[in-house]
Design a protein around this motif. Structure first.
Motif, short mmCIF file in Angstrom:
data_model
loop_
_atom_site.label_atom_id
_atom_site.label_comp_id
_atom_site.label_asym_id
_atom_site.label_seq_id
_atom_site.Cartn_x
_atom_site.Cartn_y
_atom_site.Cartn_z
N ALA A 17 0.81 -1.23 0.09
CA ALA A 17 0.04 0.19 -0.11
C ALA A 17 0.84 1.37 -0.17
CB ALA A 17 -0.90 0.01 1.19
N ILE A 18 1.89 1.41 0.75
CA ILE A 18 2.83 2.19 0.81
C ILE A 18 3.45 2.46 -0.51
CG2 ILE A 18 4.97 3.14 1.54
CD1 ILE A 18 4.41 1.72 4.36
N LEU A 19 4.02 1.31 -1.13
CA LEU A 19 4.39 1.54 -2.52
C LEU A 19 3.56 2.22 -3.58
CD1 LEU A 19 6.90 0.56 -4.67
CD2 LEU A 19 5.19 -1.51 -4.72
N ILE A 20 2.27 1.95 -3.26
CA ILE A 20 1.16 2.37 -4.41
C ILE A 20 1.13 3.86 -4.13
CG2 ILE A 20 -1.13 2.62 -5.03
CD1 ILE A 20 -1.29 -0.49 -4.70
N LEU A 21 1.02 4.30 -2.95
CA LEU A 21 1.05 5.81 -2.52
C LEU A 21 2.21 6.52 -3.06
CD1 LEU A 21 -0.45 5.64 1.00
CD2 LEU A 21 -1.61 6.38 -0.88
N TYR A 22 3.43 5.80 -3.08
CA TYR A 22 4.67 6.47 -3.31
C TYR A 22 4.69 6.66 -4.88
CZ TYR A 22 9.63 7.25 -4.52
OH TYR A 22 10.71 7.67 -4.98
N HIS A 23 4.33 5.58 -5.60
CA HIS A 23 4.21 5.75 -7.14
C HIS A 23 3.24 6.67 -7.43
CE1 HIS A 23 6.36 1.57 -8.05
NE2 HIS A 23 7.28 2.59 -7.64
N SER A 24 2.13 6.98 -6.96
CA SER A 24 1.04 7.63 -7.27
C SER A 24 1.61 9.12 -7.15
CB SER A 24 -0.01 7.31 -6.31
OG SER A 24 -0.82 6.25 -6.69
N SER A 25 2.63 9.52 -6.26
CA SER A 25 3.09 10.56 -5.85
C SER A 25 4.11 11.15 -6.58
CB SER A 25 3.14 10.88 -4.35
OG SER A 25 4.49 10.05 -3.96
N ALA A 26 4.84 10.04 -7.07
CA ALA A 26 6.35 10.39 -7.68
C ALA A 26 6.33 11.38 -8.96
CB ALA A 26 6.74 9.33 -8.30
N ALA A 27 5.45 11.53 -9.75
CA ALA A 27 5.12 12.47 -10.86
C ALA A 27 5.30 13.84 -10.17
CB ALA A 27 4.11 12.05 -11.72
N PHE A 28 5.18 14.19 -9.12
CA PHE A 28 4.82 15.52 -8.53
C PHE A 28 6.07 15.90 -7.73
CE2 PHE A 28 0.56 13.63 -8.90
CZ PHE A 28 -0.15 14.40 -9.83
N PHE A 29 6.99 14.88 -7.78
CA PHE A 29 8.43 15.48 -7.01
C PHE A 29 8.93 16.52 -7.82
CE2 PHE A 29 8.55 11.16 -4.89
CZ PHE A 29 7.19 11.53 -4.32
N PRO A 30 9.45 17.73 -7.22
CA PRO A 30 10.32 18.51 -8.24
C PRO A 30 11.64 18.10 -8.44
CG PRO A 30 10.00 19.43 -5.93
CD PRO A 30 9.07 18.19 -6.18
N ASP A 31 12.06 17.12 -7.62
CA ASP A 31 13.49 16.72 -7.65
C ASP A 31 13.70 15.24 -8.50
OD1 ASP A 31 12.28 15.48 -5.65
OD2 ASP A 31 14.11 14.93 -4.57
N MET A 32 12.45 14.66 -9.05
CA MET A 32 12.43 13.57 -9.84
C MET A 32 11.94 13.52 -11.09
SD MET A 32 11.06 9.87 -8.56
CE MET A 32 12.16 9.97 -7.10
N GLY A 33 12.60 13.12 -12.34
CA GLY A 33 11.93 12.87 -13.48
C GLY A 33 11.39 11.38 -13.69
N TRP A 34 9.99 11.40 -13.16
CA TRP A 34 9.46 9.83 -13.09
C TRP A 34 8.86 9.57 -14.75
CZ3 TRP A 34 4.76 7.14 -12.32
CH2 TRP A 34 4.76 5.91 -11.76
N LEU A 35 8.37 8.56 -14.75
CA LEU A 35 7.84 8.10 -16.11
C LEU A 35 6.99 9.27 -16.83
CD1 LEU A 35 6.74 4.65 -15.06
CD2 LEU A 35 8.99 5.15 -15.75
N ILE A 36 5.89 9.77 -16.29
CA ILE A 36 5.40 10.84 -16.54
C ILE A 36 5.44 12.08 -15.56
CG2 ILE A 36 2.99 11.92 -17.00
CD1 ILE A 36 2.12 9.35 -18.51
N HIS A 37 6.00 13.02 -16.02
CA HIS A 37 6.19 14.01 -15.00
C HIS A 37 5.09 15.25 -15.05
CE1 HIS A 37 8.61 15.83 -11.74
NE2 HIS A 37 8.87 17.13 -12.50
N SER A 38 4.63 15.80 -13.98
CA SER A 38 3.81 16.93 -13.75
C SER A 38 4.42 18.08 -13.91
CB SER A 38 3.12 16.58 -12.80
OG SER A 38 2.05 17.64 -12.50
N ALA A 39 3.81 18.97 -14.50
CA ALA A 39 4.55 20.36 -14.40
C ALA A 39 4.17 21.01 -13.13
CB ALA A 39 3.79 21.04 -15.65
N ARG A 40 2.94 20.67 -12.54
CA ARG A 40 2.55 21.14 -11.14
C ARG A 40 3.22 20.28 -10.17
NH1 ARG A 40 -2.02 24.69 -11.40
NH2 ARG A 40 -2.45 24.78 -13.66
N THR A 41 4.13 20.66 -9.27
CA THR A 41 4.97 19.67 -8.34
C THR A 41 4.48 20.36 -7.20
OG1 THR A 41 6.74 21.13 -8.59
CG2 THR A 41 6.66 19.20 -10.19
N SER A 42 4.84 19.37 -6.01
CA SER A 42 4.76 19.77 -4.55
C SER A 42 5.94 19.55 -3.80
CB SER A 42 3.44 19.06 -3.88
OG SER A 42 3.40 19.35 -2.62
#
Length: 394
Positions: A17-42
């Motif tokens: 469950a923690i893994l899913i929460l982490y992967h769901s949030s990774a696109a919004f990290f300003p210091d990480m370029g994930w698989l799909i990256h959001s322009a709106r980060t937190s």
């Protein structure tokens, strides 16, 4: 010991469950370029998720090692390797050939502007343009399953050796682990990583060139096996030290967060980019103290019988297999809405839990050997889904 260890089920389910929460949030990290990256980060979301980022994989491998010990207890023949191979290799290959294709397709559409259909991408590009990330063919998050498979094969003769009556190494481990010296076992992954880092300097998840971090994950896997094999004598001392373990984890977390504020953004507390021995020592100490904390508190307070846990424990593997594809698909459809990072994360996490859960429930109804494709035991239609022996201590 004939009773099921329900707290291990709870730990395993919670880890995924923690893994899913982490992967769901990774696109919004300003210091990480994930698989799909959001322009709106937190930055706040990133700082919060840095905490489980530092120990989530260690916990997953540790719990997997415990599961291997329970399986090994009931079958110490070569059949153990065969069963583990079928259970891990079949869903790994099926996921790489089928279930991960939409994940890469969505990424190519979002990041590269690909406009072909999924069948076209699958049949003409996925297998023919090389390995991800320059190509498309990938095992993505299923690297975890590949590593478990290799660990199981490599460790089998070690398991056999350690399980011999009056084995000296096992007796030494049991004797030491009952004392305060249990915290010193953090030196195993640390020493192996530091020794192998000059040869394998970066964490890659590619197995063949990831020796330093494979050794780390194998260390947690092995420690899980050893704790489970000596569960009857070790769980009491681990429970007794749970508050000390929590204090060590808290102090290490404070130190790492302070370190993160002083270091560049890519050196956040869960990052593996920092190669300094001190930083690695702190990360591994946090991981080990968190494992001992969670095991201690879970064994003391969350070992109550619950038939639903048996079902959830069985379904968590197919849920894991599909979850990252669902995350990427959700990102593809949610990000264009232009919502802030945190609401987007909440929508994506909720969608991932729901869709992945429905997928796992659906495949649990599949009869016969086709269930093997999704990491489930092959069973006749009238018994599918009734019982699962992984996580049972005998």
């Amino acid at each position: 010991m004939k009773d099921r260890l329900y707290y291990v089920d709870r730990l395993r389910i919670s880890a995924f469950a923690i893994l899913i929460l982490y992967h769901s949030s990774a696109a919004f990290f300003p210091d990480m370029g994930w698989l799909i990256h959001s322009a709106r980060t937190s930055q706040t979301l990133s700082l919060i998720m840095d905490f489980p980022r530092a120990w989530r994989l260690a916990l997953l491998f540790f719990v997997s090692g415990m599961g291997a010990a329970f399986s090994f207890r009931s079958d110490q023949s070569v059949a153990f390797v065969y069963k583990r191979t079928i259970r891990l290799l079949v869903p790994l290959l099926f996921a790489m050939a089928v279930l991960l294709v939409p994940q890469v397709w969505y990424e190519r559409m979002y990041e590269n502007g690909y406009d072909g259909s999924l069948p076209t991408f699958w049949l003409t590009r996925y297998f023919t343009e090389g390995r991800y990330p320059t190509g498309n063919f990938t095992w993505a998050h299923m690297w975890f399953v590949a590593y478990l498979l290799v660990m199981s094969v490599i460790c089998y003769p070690i398991f056999v050796y350690l399980s011999r009556p009056k084995n000296g190494i096992m007796a030494w481990f049991e004797r030491v682990a009952k004392t305060w010296a249990i915290y010193l076992f953090v030196l195993l992954p640390l020493a192996l990583n530091l020794a192998l880092s000059p040869i394998y300097p970066k964490e890659t998840n590619a197995l063949y060139n990831d020796g330093a971090w494979f050794a780390v994950w194998a260390s947690w896997f092995g420690l899980g096996f050893l704790i489970a094999r000596n569960h009857q004598t070790l769980i009491g001392p681990i429970i007794a030290k749970r508050f000390v373990s929590a204090a060590i984890a808290l102090a290490t977390t404070v130190f790492l967060y302070a370190f993160a504020w002083l270091a560049p953004a890519e050196q956040a507390i869960g990052s593996y980019a920092n190669d300094t021995p001190l930083f690695k020592a702190a990360i591994f100490l946090l991981a080990w103290s968190m494992i001992l904390t969670l095991v201690g508190f879970a064994a003391r307070h969350f070992n109550q019988p619950d038939a639903r846990l048996v079902t959830l424990n069985r379904l968590v593997f197919p849920l894991y297999i599909i979850h990252q594809t669902v995350v990427v698909a959700a990102l593809y459809y949610v990000l264009p809405l232009g919502l802030p990072a945190v609401p987007s994360f909440l929508i994506i996490a909720a969608a991932t839990f729901v869709v992945s859960g429905l997928f796992a429930i659906a495949v649990d109804f599949i009869p016969g050997r086709a269930r093997l494709l999704f990491g489930l035991d092959a069973k006749p239609a009238n018994t599918a889904g009734r019982r699962n022996t992984v996580g049972v201590e005998r």
